[in-house]
Structures are given as C-alpha cells and as structure tokens.
Design a protein around this motif. Structure first.
Motif, PDB file in Angstrom:
ATOM      1  N   PRO A   1       0.824  -1.223   0.000  1.00  0.00           N
ATOM      2  CA  PRO A   1       0.000   0.000   0.000  1.00  0.00           C
ATOM      3  C   PRO A   1       0.851   1.263   0.000  1.00  0.00           C
ATOM      4  O   PRO A   1       0.564   2.215  -0.729  1.00  0.00           O
ATOM      5  CB  PRO A   1      -0.808  -0.111   1.294  1.00  0.00           C
ATOM      6  N   MET A   2       1.915   1.233   0.777  1.00  0.00           N
ATOM      7  CA  MET A   2       2.809   2.394   0.837  1.00  0.00           C
ATOM      8  C   MET A   2       3.493   2.598  -0.503  1.00  0.00           C
ATOM      9  O   MET A   2       3.684   3.724  -0.959  1.00  0.00           O
ATOM     10  CB  MET A   2       3.840   2.121   1.929  1.00  0.00           C
ATOM     11  N   MET A   3       3.872   1.484  -1.144  1.00  0.00           N
ATOM     12  CA  MET A   3       4.553   1.596  -2.434  1.00  0.00           C
ATOM     13  C   MET A   3       3.633   2.179  -3.487  1.00  0.00           C
ATOM     14  O   MET A   3       4.053   2.995  -4.317  1.00  0.00           O
ATOM     15  CB  MET A   3       5.058   0.221  -2.885  1.00  0.00           C
ATOM     16  N   VAL A   4       2.367   1.749  -3.447  1.00  0.00           N
ATOM     17  CA  VAL A   4       1.407   2.304  -4.416  1.00  0.00           C
ATOM     18  C   VAL A   4       1.270   3.806  -4.196  1.00  0.00           C
ATOM     19  O   VAL A   4       1.279   4.591  -5.146  1.00  0.00           O
ATOM     20  CB  VAL A   4       0.041   1.609  -4.286  1.00  0.00           C
ATOM     21  N   THR A   5       1.176   4.204  -2.922  1.00  0.00           N
ATOM     22  CA  THR A   5       1.056   5.628  -2.612  1.00  0.00           C
ATOM     23  C   THR A   5       2.249   6.402  -3.164  1.00  0.00           C
ATOM     24  O   THR A   5       2.093   7.425  -3.841  1.00  0.00           O
ATOM     25  CB  THR A   5       0.982   5.833  -1.092  1.00  0.00           C
ATOM     26  N   VAL A   6       3.448   5.889  -2.883  1.00  0.00           N
ATOM     27  CA  VAL A   6       4.655   6.594  -3.323  1.00  0.00           C
ATOM     28  C   VAL A   6       4.733   6.640  -4.851  1.00  0.00           C
ATOM     29  O   VAL A   6       5.055   7.670  -5.441  1.00  0.00           O
ATOM     30  CB  VAL A   6       5.909   5.920  -2.723  1.00  0.00           C
ATOM     31  N   PHE A   7       4.385   5.514  -5.478  1.00  0.00           N
ATOM     32  CA  PHE A   7       4.408   5.483  -6.942  1.00  0.00           C
ATOM     33  C   PHE A   7       3.456   6.527  -7.518  1.00  0.00           C
ATOM     34  O   PHE A   7       3.784   7.266  -8.445  1.00  0.00           O
ATOM     35  CB  PHE A   7       4.009   4.097  -7.443  1.00  0.00           C
ATOM     36  N   LEU A   8       2.304   6.595  -6.910  1.00  0.00           N
ATOM     37  CA  LEU A   8       1.285   7.542  -7.378  1.00  0.00           C
ATOM     38  C   LEU A   8       1.784   8.982  -7.260  1.00  0.00           C
ATOM     39  O   LEU A   8       1.678   9.775  -8.204  1.00  0.00           O
ATOM     40  CB  LEU A   8       0.039   7.367  -6.519  1.00  0.00           C
ATOM     41  N   PHE A   9       2.346   9.305  -6.116  1.00  0.00           N
ATOM     42  CA  PHE A   9       2.905  10.653  -5.928  1.00  0.00           C
ATOM     43  C   PHE A   9       3.965  10.934  -6.981  1.00  0.00           C
ATOM     44  O   PHE A   9       3.947  11.980  -7.634  1.00  0.00           O
ATOM     45  CB  PHE A   9       3.565  10.780  -4.549  1.00  0.00           C
ATOM     46  N   GLY A  10       4.892   9.978  -7.113  1.00  0.00           N
ATOM     47  CA  GLY A  10       5.989  10.174  -8.050  1.00  0.00           C
ATOM     48  C   GLY A  10       5.468  10.414  -9.447  1.00  0.00           C
ATOM     49  O   GLY A  10       5.901  11.328 -10.152  1.00  0.00           O
ATOM     50  N   PHE A  11       4.498   9.605  -9.843  1.00  0.00           N
ATOM     51  CA  PHE A  11       3.953   9.716 -11.194  1.00  0.00           C
ATOM     52  C   PHE A  11       3.269  11.060 -11.403  1.00  0.00           C
ATOM     53  O   PHE A  11       3.528  11.762 -12.375  1.00  0.00           O
ATOM     54  CB  PHE A  11       2.963   8.575 -11.422  1.00  0.00           C
ATOM     55  N   VAL A  12       2.413  11.425 -10.463  1.00  0.00           N
ATOM     56  CA  VAL A  12       1.651  12.665 -10.617  1.00  0.00           C
ATOM     57  C   VAL A  12       2.574  13.869 -10.660  1.00  0.00           C
ATOM     58  O   VAL A  12       2.437  14.758 -11.502  1.00  0.00           O
ATOM     59  CB  VAL A  12       0.633  12.806  -9.469  1.00  0.00           C
ATOM     60  N   TRP A  13       3.553  13.891  -9.756  1.00  0.00           N
ATOM     61  CA  TRP A  13       4.408  15.073  -9.714  1.00  0.00           C
ATOM     62  C   TRP A  13       5.326  15.151 -10.921  1.00  0.00           C
ATOM     63  O   TRP A  13       5.653  16.231 -11.394  1.00  0.00           O
ATOM     64  CB  TRP A  13       5.190  15.111  -8.395  1.00  0.00           C
ATOM     65  N   GLN A  14       5.745  13.977 -11.411  1.00  0.00           N
ATOM     66  CA  GLN A  14       6.560  14.004 -12.618  1.00  0.00           C
ATOM     67  C   GLN A  14       5.717  14.458 -13.806  1.00  0.00           C
ATOM     68  O   GLN A  14       6.160  15.212 -14.651  1.00  0.00           O
ATOM     69  CB  GLN A  14       7.146  12.612 -12.878  1.00  0.00           C
ATOM     70  N   TRP A  15       4.490  14.003 -13.844  1.00  0.00           N
ATOM     71  CA  TRP A  15       3.573  14.318 -14.940  1.00  0.00           C
ATOM     72  C   TRP A  15       3.315  15.827 -15.029  1.00  0.00           C
ATOM     73  O   TRP A  15       3.308  16.396 -16.109  1.00  0.00           O
ATOM     74  CB  TRP A  15       2.268  13.568 -14.714  1.00  0.00           C
ATOM     75  N   THR A  16       3.090  16.449 -13.897  1.00  0.00           N
ATOM     76  CA  THR A  16       2.736  17.869 -13.930  1.00  0.00           C
ATOM     77  C   THR A  16       3.935  18.781 -13.691  1.00  0.00           C
ATOM     78  O   THR A  16       3.778  19.992 -13.682  1.00  0.00           O
ATOM     79  CB  THR A  16       1.681  18.192 -12.858  1.00  0.00           C
TER      80      THR A  16
END
Lengths: 311, 319
Positions: free
Chosen positions: B222-237
């Motif tokens: 669950p923590m990894m999914v959270t971190v991945f999501l943050f990383g993806f979103v911030w890289q995207w924008t």
C-alpha cells in the motif's frame, strides 16, 4: 561500538560491523546522490550568495562581494524594503494554517476510513487537489483571470454578509475570546485553501490509519472500550508518527509552494532581475528561518510520538 | 424489560442513521469545494469565446462544442505526448520508488555510524527550496562529468541538457522531486513493522536482501502504491525540472504551458486582424489543456485506488 573483532589474528567484521555495512549498502543510492550531486550544488549556491557573478560566453566568474562578502545579506535585512515584511508574513501565515491543515486532514482521513456507500468516489475526490495544485496546472490556474473570477474562491458580497453573521453569532452566544473567534471564522472562510492544501496529508493519514491492525480494536472492544476511548488509546498513538511527518511536510509545503510570495520574490530576483548573488542570499536567509521553525516543531511533536517498535 | 431493550435499540439505530447523514453532508460539502474549480474548467472547455463574455452564461455554454478539444489535441500532439510522458513518468517514478525503498529500509532497520546525521541530510534535501539550487543544477548537467572521466576520453564534459538522462540520474540517486518525503514516509512505515518477521526469516537462514525483497516489500505494497502515485503525478505535472533540463517540448507539462501561444501562431489570422492573443482564447485553451492533462491522472488514480485497498487486505499481518 565494536565494528571489528580479531579471530585467529585477523581483523574481521563483528556482527554490529556487518549490520553497519549492510545499512550503508542499503542507503548507498542516497549517499551517492547527496554527496555527489546535492552537496556540491549547495556549496555552489552559498558561494554565489557571497559574491557577484559575471556571466561570460565561456562560463561565469565570481568576485567577492563587499563587506567581507556579506553585502547581499546586509542588503536583504537592512536596506530592501520588502524582504523583512515578506519573511514575517510567510512565517505568520504558516503558523495560522499548519494546525488547521493537520486537523482537517486527520478529520477527513478518519471520515474516509469509515465504511459507507460511495467511499471510493469520495476518496478519489479528496485526492484530486494533489493533481489540481501541482506544477504546471497550478501555474496556469493562477494566471487564468477569467476562471478565477468565474469561480467562487473570492468572497463576494453575500458571502461576506454570511461571514459577518457567523462572527456575530459566535460573539453573542458563546463566551469565546475574540482572537479565537476571528481565528475560527477565518478558518471557515479559507476552507478552500485548507482543503486544497491537504491532499497529500489526507493520504498519509489514511495509509497510517489502514496500517493499524483491526485486532487491536477487536481486543479493546471485547474489554468494553468505547469508540471514544479506542480513538485516544489506539488510533491516536498509532497515528502519531504520521502527525510528525505531516507537520513537517505541511510546513515545508507552505514555505516552498509556488504561490508563496517569498518564493516568487526570490525567483524574480534571480531570473528576471538577474541578481544571482542577492537572490541566493535572500534564499539562504529564508532557508535558515524554515530550518529553525522545523527544528522547533519537530522537537515539540516528536516528544509525543509513539513508535510501535522502538529500538 | 423487553420494551426497554427495544427502545434502546431504536435509539441506537436513530443515532447511527443521524451520524451517517451528518457524515454524508460533510463529505458532499467538501467534495463540492474541491470539485468546483474542476467543474468550471470542464464547462469552460466546452464554451466558445462569445460565451465567456456573455453575462447570462455561467456554467453551461449556449452552444456546446468540441472545437476547443480538437484544437488542443492537435496543438499538443496529445496522443503522442500521452504515451511519451506516460512511459517517461512511470520509469522515473519506479526508479525513485526503488532507490527510496532501499534507502528507507536502511534507515529504518540498521545501525551504522552517523545515522542520525545522514537522516538529517535526507530532511535537508526536502527543505531546501528548489529555486536555490536551480542555477547550480543547470550548470551541473550542462557540463556533466564524473571525476573527469569524460574529459579524459572525449576531451570535454558532456552536455546532458535536452536529454532525459538528468532525470534518470536524479531519480536513481534519490534526488528527484520530493524524494526526501518518500524516504521519510517509507522509513516511518518500516519502523512500524514488527521486527519478529525479520527475526523469524533470519533464523530460517534468509539473508538481508532476501528478507527485504520477500518479506518486507509485500507488506509495504500500500505504501509503495502511494509513493508510486505521488511520483507519477508530480513528474507528470512538473514544469520546474522539465523547464530546466529540456528546451524542446518533450513532455506534456512543457507543451501545455506553451499551448495557447503555439496554437495561435499556427492558426494565423483566425482571430481577425488582432496581433495579440485574446485572454478568452488563452483561458479556453488552458482549461481544455488542463482537463486533457488531468484526465489520465484521474483514471490512473481510480485504478490504483483498487490495488491500494487490496494491498492492505493482503498484508493483514501489519501492526
């Protein structure tokens, strides 16, 4: 500690020594990044703040600034008309908003952790601000005058009347002191800013809440604990590390946010007015302030933090 | 006696219903506050320019149309950018996730000299405003070199600006966007895990790496999914690093910020004889572009939301 031991006359790693080696191997990516990339850049930046830079076609040349190099710092603190005011303003607004954001996000995470219909939808909505307020999207939103006038973020007349009514109601019917009333009403009024700034914090709290084992609650309910007691004796201690993370994160986010006036001032000084030295000095004074506040906040909160597995 | 119990039960049911109503009201209220700007954006994206200046139009356009979307998709080369940025962001955020996991585990479970000081350094990377290191960062990758190796071979340092290599280097060494936060989060998580699991694995003869990959990682999903999501979103924008390292339009964020100007220059003359960009047009394009850019993120989030919950259920041992 003994990292080495002698066996058969040869020097070997002891058990703690082996553990230390493994630990360093695990954090190796960070060590390379920090000492190879980050630290040299920081040192460069400090050098810029103590000097005047001449940019030439082949690169740049640094000259030592006046007053033993402290020229830019002195100018920011004693001559520049805006700097001190901006600094105090950003510290004050941070102090007002951080507790509100922490409380709101904890509240929201508790709500979202309960079981109800449409929970998945509500969760996705609460997470949206992370997307809406990051990077380029945020920049576009701020520059978009038309949409800002269309949306109700700004207070218009009727809202202002409501705002006055609420304050009057609180003053007449409760005995709360005035500063608290004005704090509450500004909090209610700035709900959009608070909600939008707490997306990440909600997620952090939510992850923390979900990692608490249900068996703890089962056991305490069997012993006859009420929901209220469960909250204070189980949820709160188990979530307290996350409160520390969130406070640190919120303070940093408030300070380094692109909407922060101080950040804008530094950016325009460096890139539009091309005063590398002065801008760097401003940034460093600002940074020292952040560091001091973080140290105080971190120290205060970490005294109360409970770790499940302390070592 | 029986009546007494029944009335108590009724009271309990009323209280429960009441609390769920209050909860619903609060949640819907907050959802409205969050969604309102997005709804405005979507509405504006369907408008034509005359609707923007029409006082009687607030949300719904008088003649809804898809012209804005067509223009924005053409202007951004949307589909190409979508795939390109998607792969790019996913790679970056996986790299970040991996290096941050290793570092966080190291900090959570091992004792080594200067540990507190080094962890202070992690926090330092997070609190230093990126604007401070902007200029040195650019210089670093403009004249990139490791201990003078490239200079010895090729005669000069390598210019890595306008390639994606700086991003990979930054994220493999935990220096990407807010990686300090990920390390902090994951460390907090690993610290909260019971030590008995690892001790059991150790007794059974599992090495450190194997324990990490087969025991710690599955519970950290669950923590990894959270971190991945943050990383993806911030890289995207992200527009900060992409603006710094890339001068050509390589990723969605940089395309979006120049969108209206680009379209306007390619559609020369469609706004009559004006030689400036009308604010209405800029607003429409920005809103349409933003909607197009956010949409994949929302979809991704909805997908991850599921594994988020699943991951927690699978790791029932946590705590």
């Amino acid at each position: 500690m003994n990292y080495f031991k002698r066996r058969n006359g040869k020097l070997r790693l002891s058990l703690t020594g082996k553990e230390a080696v493994w630990g360093i191997l695990f954090i190796l990516p960070f060590l390379i990044g920090f000492f190879g990339i980050f630290l040299p850049m920081i040192i460069d930046s400090v050098r810029f703040s103590f000097s005047n830079m001449d940019v030439e076609s082949t690169g740049y040349v640094l000259h030592k600034a006046a007053n033993n190099g402290w020229e830019h710092y002195l100018r920011a603190l004693t001559i520049d008309p805006d700097f001190n005011m901006l600094l105090i303003n950003s510290v004050l607004s941070m102090l007002v908003r951080v507790p509100l954001i922490i409380i709101f996000s904890f509240f929201a995470a508790t709500l979202l952790n309960q079981k109800f219909k449409g929970r998945a939808v509500a969760r996705s909505v609460f997470f949206l601000p992370v997307i809406l307020t990051s990077g380029v999207v945020f920049g576009l939103e701020n520059s978009d005058l038309l949409v800002r006038t269309l949306s109700d973020v700004n207070m218009d007349a009727s809202e202002f009347e409501n705002f006055l009514n609420v304050s009057r109601f609180l003053m007449e019917y409760t005995n709360l002191p005035k500063p608290i009333i004005s704090y509450l009403t500004t909090a209610v009024n700035g709900i959009y800013d608070i909600v939008v700034a707490s997306g990440v914090q909600i997620l952090i709290f939510l992850a923390g809440l979900q990692s608490i084992s249900p068996s703890l609650y089962e056991a305490s309910s069997m012993e006859g604990a009420t929901g209220w007691e469960n909250f204070w004796k189980i949820t709160f201690p188990m979530i307290s590390p996350m409160i520390l993370v969130n406070s640190v994160y919120t303070i940093i986010d408030m300070f380094t946010n692109e909407a922060n006036e101080m950040m804008n001032e530094i950016k325009t000084t460096i890139f539009s007015e091309v005063k590398y030295g002065f801008g760097s000095a401003m940034a460093w004074i600002y940074f020292v302030c952040i560091a001091i506040i973080l140290l105080i906040a971190g120290w205060l909160i970490s005294r109360k933090v409970f770790y499940y597995d302390e070592r | 006696m029986k009546d007494n119990i029944r009335s108590k039960f009724n009271m309990y049911r009323i209280a429960r219903n009441l609390s769920s109503v209050i909860r619903a009201v609060i949640i819907i209220g907050i959802c409205y506050v969050i969604l309102h700007p997005l709804i405005v954006k979507i509405c504006v994206s369907f408008m034509s320019e005359s609707d923007l200046y029409d006082a009687s139009v607030k949300y719904i356009s008088k003649a809804p149309n898809l012209t804005n979307y067509k223009m924005a998709i053409d202007g951004m080369e949307y589909w190409k950018m979508l795939i390109k940025t998607g792969i790019f962001s996913a790679t970056i955020s996986l790299l970040q996730l991996f290096s941050c996991l290793l570092t966080a585990y190291g900090f959570a479970r091992f004792r080594f000299p200067f540990k507190k000081l080094l962890f202070g350094c992690v926090i330092l990377t997070l609190i230093v405003p990126p604007q401070i290191i902007m200029l040195p960062l650019f210089m670093k990758y403009r004249f990139f070199d490791i201990f003078g190796i490239f200079k010895a071979i090729k005669g000069s340092p390598v210019n890595l600006i306008d390639s994606l290599i700086p991003f990979y280097i930054q994220s493999a060494t935990c220096m990407g966007i807010r990686n300090g936060l990920y390390i902090y989060l994951l460390r907090q998580f690993f610290k909260g895990m019971p030590r008995e699991l690892e001790e059991a694995a150790f007794v059974d003869g599992s090495g450190k790496l194997r324990t990490f990959f087969t025991i710690m990682l599955p519970s950290a999903i669950p923590m990894m999914v959270t971190v991945f999501l943050f990383g993806f979103v911030w890289q995207w924008t992200d527009s900060f690093y992409s603006g710094l390292f890339l001068t050509k339009n390589h990723v969605m964020a940089s395309v979006l910020s120049n969108l209206s100007a680009n379209i306007y220059s390619s559609y020369e003359g469609f706004g009559g004889s004006m030689n400036f960009i009308s604010p209405g047009f800029v607003s429409m394009m920005n809103n349409t572009g933003t909607v197009l850019m956010i949409l994949p993120l929302i979809i991704l989030y909805l997908i991850c939301q599921k594994s988020f919950v699943e991951g927690i259920e699978r790791s029932g041992i946590v705590g």
